[in-house]
Design a protein around this motif. Structure first.
Motif, PDB file in Angstrom:
ATOM      1  N   ASN A  25       0.854  -1.188   0.000  1.00 20.17           N
ATOM      2  CA  ASN A  25       0.000   0.000   0.000  1.00 20.17           C
ATOM      3  C   ASN A  25       0.886   1.233   0.000  1.00 20.17           C
ATOM      4  O   ASN A  25       1.383   1.661   1.025  1.00 20.17           O
ATOM      5  N   ASP A  27      -0.085   4.227  -1.119  1.00 20.30           N
ATOM      6  CA  ASP A  27      -0.850   5.474  -1.038  1.00 20.30           C
ATOM      7  C   ASP A  27      -2.142   5.243  -0.258  1.00 20.30           C
ATOM      8  O   ASP A  27      -3.173   4.874  -0.826  1.00 20.30           O
ATOM      9  N   PRO A  28      -2.119   5.473   1.060  1.00 20.10           N
ATOM     10  CA  PRO A  28      -3.329   5.224   1.869  1.00 20.10           C
ATOM     11  C   PRO A  28      -4.491   6.140   1.505  1.00 20.10           C
ATOM     12  O   PRO A  28      -5.635   5.840   1.856  1.00 20.10           O
ATOM     13  N   ASN A  30      -5.919   6.528  -1.297  1.00 20.33           N
ATOM     14  CA  ASN A  30      -6.848   5.952  -2.291  1.00 20.33           C
ATOM     15  C   ASN A  30      -7.457   4.626  -1.821  1.00 20.33           C
ATOM     16  O   ASN A  30      -8.073   3.908  -2.605  1.00 20.33           O
ATOM     17  N   ASP A  31      -7.281   4.289  -0.533  1.00 18.39           N
ATOM     18  CA  ASP A  31      -7.794   2.994  -0.048  1.00 18.39           C
ATOM     19  C   ASP A  31      -9.318   2.915  -0.159  1.00 18.39           C
ATOM     20  O   ASP A  31     -10.011   3.892   0.102  1.00 18.39           O
ATOM     21  N   GLY A  49      -5.779  -2.369   0.371  1.00 22.53           N
ATOM     22  CA  GLY A  49      -5.258  -1.052  -0.024  1.00 22.53           C
ATOM     23  C   GLY A  49      -4.006  -1.050  -0.883  1.00 22.53           C
ATOM     24  O   GLY A  49      -3.458   0.012  -1.173  1.00 22.53           O
ATOM     25  N   ASP A  51      -1.624  -0.957  -4.142  1.00 17.38           N
ATOM     26  CA  ASP A  51      -1.845  -0.091  -5.308  1.00 17.38           C
ATOM     27  C   ASP A  51      -0.577   0.028  -6.174  1.00 17.38           C
ATOM     28  O   ASP A  51       0.464  -0.541  -5.843  1.00 17.38           O
ATOM     29  N   THR A  95      -8.630   3.009  -6.995  1.00 16.11           N
ATOM     30  CA  THR A  95      -7.988   2.562  -5.750  1.00 16.11           C
ATOM     31  C   THR A  95      -6.576   2.039  -6.015  1.00 16.11           C
ATOM     32  O   THR A  95      -5.830   1.748  -5.080  1.00 16.11           O
TER      33      THR A  95
HETATM   34 CA    CA Z   1      -3.818   2.400  -1.270  1.00 12.39          CA
END
Ligand code: CA
Length: 463
Positions: A25, A27-28, A30-31, A49, A51, A95
């Protein structure tokens, strides 16, 4: 007859399959809502999450591991965590990231000598696909009514009155016999090659799709990028797709079965193994060096789980995978000793902390990748069976400059063992895994004791 063209880079590649939702993950922000903490048990429904930013962040890890190509399971807009239910074939799932981020990922991967192959799901879409939604709303009046195979209007989903993938109502089957659908999917295939610079396509359930579509697909893809790799998910006989007019290769699940039968399950003797390998080479012909050779994927139990946690059996299977013809593919996390039975358990979150990493296995993966990269005979050389005796199997990979002999002993210890080397002249051999040396006399390699569940990768000792 000229050999059908396949991209030469594949022969030298070590592939790594990533299930993007579970890799990292990066980039939190866009979770998806309700994202689970990393490390929880994966289910068919939950999200963690992962990505594209996460893959970008971990490119140095992959480069350091020795990976030269990635296969990403689907990344286009979809509702599920696996994204085999495409809602928009021309949009990266929000996401996961965006077109710009995919471009950045591909560019940075290329900079590091890593190619990227995407997953094409062209047999079916998701019920959120805009064309299917239009048919749901307008019925037979929709200009997309013939994009699907509908028994009666209006559309109903329970039970579905339209054809699906495997009876799953949220996966409507596309009518790929419709020329408009073919045109659309060919546009999709070439769009990502042109716009993001990807290096090929892995094709989902291709046996369900009309054969002439794959012929058109190959022409369209190779016209944009002649070096693009086209590899089909085929579990059985791949011959129809390996004649040079559709795919370059298949996911070599048949080979996986034989490796597991001989190296892990003890259901095949060395003689059976050798026979089946020969048959498979005959079936796959010119495409053998381009096959995608795997021990695990998102659709199988993980290799260490198949081995019941027995690391020595896993190493045997790996030694074969990395010394045979065709590009080896690692399923993310296998290299740190992740375990997991079939879907959804084989799709767990990647282990990034060193304390939970299986260091012994990780060291073997790194060593095998290095050995394959250092020995052209393992990537492009010929294959010769040397010896079969009491479940011991020895073979040679060679070209004009390089010679490697591999010995696999999955079962009992063999005392005072001699292996026929045929006409290979060298008198002293070093095991590239342990560093131990072995003499050869009168064409026989002399081994004082061949341990149970052990493998040797022997290279001639230079003085
Ligand atoms: Ca993410």
């Amino acid at each position: 007859m000229n050999e059908p063209f396949s991209p030469k880079w594949v022969q030298d590649a070590v592939f790594y399959e990533i299930f993007p939702e579970r890799f990292y993950n990066g980039d939190p922000t866009n979770d998806p809502p309700g994202t689970y903490p990393w490390g929880e048990i994966p289910t068919r429904e939950n999200f963690f999450g992962g990505d594209l930013q996460g893959i970008l962040a971990k490119l140095p890890y992959l480069q350091n591991l020795g990976i030269s190509a990635l296969y990403l399971t689907p990344i286009f807009k979809a509702r599920t965590n696996h994204k085999y239910d495409t809602c928009d074939y021309l949009v990266v799932d929000p996401t996961f990231g965006s077109l710009d981020l995919l471009r950045e990922l591909v560019a940075e991967a290329h900079h590091r000598g890593i190619r990227i192959v995407l997953d094409g799901v062209f047999n079916h879409c998701g019920d959120g696909f805009w064309a299917f939604q239009d048919v749901c709303q307008r019925g037979a009046e929709s200009p997309y009514a013939d994009w699907f195979i509908v028994n009666s209007f209006p559309i109903q989903q329970t039970p579905p009155n339209y054809q699906t993938c495997g009876g799953v109502s949220y996966l409507p089957k596309l009518n790929v016999n419709n020329p408009d659908v073919q045109d659309y999917l060919l546009h999709v295939a070439t769009y990502w090659l042109r716009e993001a610079g990807i290096d090929g396509w892995r094709l989902d359930v291709p046996w369900k799709v009309p054969f002439d579509f794959w012929q058109a697909f190959r022409r369209a893809v190779k016209a944009v990028n002649p070096e693009a790799y086209i590899v089909g998910e085929i579990w059985r006989d791949g011959r129809p797709w390996l004649q040079g007019d559709t795919f370059d290769a298949i996911m070599n699940y048949r080979l996986r079965d034989y490796i597991l039968d001989f190296c892990v399950r003890d259901t095949m003797d060395a003689e059976d193994f050798d026979f089946e390998l020969g048959q498979l080479r005959q079936d796959q012909g010119h495409s053998v060096p381009f096959q995608l050779n795997l021990l695990s994927s998102h659709d199988t139990p993980r290799i260490l789980t198949v081995c019941g946690g027995d690391i020595n059996r896993a190493i045997l299977a790996l030694v074969f995978q990395f010394t045979y013809m065709g590009a080896p593919m690692i399923y993310y996390g296998d290299e740190v000793g992740m375990e997991g039975d079939n879907d959804p358990l084989c799709r767990g979150t990647m282990i990034w902390d060193e304390y939970n990493c299986n260091r012994q296995l990780n060291e073997i993966y790194r060593r095998l990748i290095q050995i394959r990269r250092q020995h052209p005979a393992l990537r492009r050389g010929a294959f010769e069976t040397l010896h079969m005796f009491n479940a011991v199997y020895a073979y040679r990979r060679y070209n004009e400059q390089d010679d490697v002999v591999i010995v696999l002993n999955p079962r009992h210890a063999q005392p005072e063992f001699a292996i026929s080397l045929g006409h290979v002249p060298h008198e002293r051999w070093r095991d590239l895994l342990s560093g131990e040396t072995y003499p050869a006399q009168q064409g026989y390699l002399q081994i004082k004791e061949l341990r149970a569940s052990s493998a040797l990768i022997l290279s001639p000792e230079t003085i």
